[in-house]
Design an enzyme around this catalytic site. Sequence first.
Site, short mmCIF file in Angstrom:
data_model
loop_
_atom_site.label_atom_id
_atom_site.label_comp_id
_atom_site.label_asym_id
_atom_site.label_seq_id
_atom_site.Cartn_x
_atom_site.Cartn_y
_atom_site.Cartn_z
N ARG A 180 0.83 -1.21 0.00
CA ARG A 180 0.00 0.00 0.00
C ARG A 180 0.86 1.26 0.00
NH1 ARG A 180 -3.39 -1.16 3.86
NH2 ARG A 180 -5.18 -1.68 2.57
N ALA A 181 1.99 1.23 0.69
CA ALA A 181 2.87 2.40 0.73
C ALA A 181 3.39 2.73 -0.66
CB ALA A 181 4.02 2.17 1.70
#
Length: 359
Positions: free
Chosen positions: A251-252
Amino acid sequence: MTITAAAMPAPFPFSAIAGQPHLRQALLLAAVDPGLGGVLIEGPRGTAKTTAARALAELLPDAPFVTLPLGASLESLVGTLDLGRAMAAHELQFAPGLLARAHGGVLYVDEINLLPDALIDSLLDAAASGVNVVERDGISHRHAARFVLVGTMNPEEGTLRPQLLDRFGLCVQLHNVDDPAERQAIVRARLAFDTDPQGFRDRHAQAQGELSAALVRARALVADAAALPYTDAVHEAVSEMCIAAAVDGLRADLVMLRSARALAAWEGAAAVTSDHVQRVTEAVLLHRRKPEAEAPAPRTAPPEAGGKASSDADGKHSTGSPDDGDWGAMPPEPVGIERVKPLRPLIDSRQRQPTPKKA
């Protein structure tokens, strides 16, 4: 007696907010691309968290500003069955909640860390997907819910679980202003606004218009899939940043690429560059970085091979010598041993008595 609703006071202009550049950038990026997942603002009281969130909504065209109170229920947030319609007309009809009202605007949640996890889950789901799905009370309904989520919290009152922190797109940590000149400038601006709100807003009207127009242009660029390309070098820089921070999942990486693209759109760039990635990195990784990724390198070198070493609670290496920097260490001292005498075996008192003779 008729009660007339009071009009909401005019918000403080976003262009007049001073002293919080990281907060301004994070809010603008989330407004350019609401799909980032919102902004989490950590900081003490009185650091312009609420002022900035309310001012951001004014930059968006016809944008509502919706506040989620701490005592709100899940039904009031996501919506539920319209009981009045069901009882009167015997039909199922959906009653919209706060997520529907916030569509196209800003949804502000103060002290979000004090909300139940179920509400935070629903907030983050809708903020990331732009759709609110309701499956409860005998109804199945979905509607658009594209909004900029702004959550604030004071770390002194507790934090969020890592699973919830990771789902926020960006995070900003605010601190008290320590520079006297900067504090005075902020106080003067606030006092001038409180004394004459309309006059203060008129003086910043041109800057407000420029920000609003730039936001509309940036949103159009982000919506164009063919605009703002990025090279493999940019993607590689994103991967290196996320690996160095020891983040969980991907997700980062996704948020960092989208944030860099939103920044490029805000600045009117032709493509996403590594500089854009560098400038959004801290807001993306601040709440995702693992503690071990921040651990400093040991100050002393490890002992040479053959030396007997021990490690204390801080991870510092010691050879057991009082000269190795372990202040207060004491060398081992011999302890005297007292010899313990063996216990004498117990003797049955009956064995001491003579055996009686037979008559």
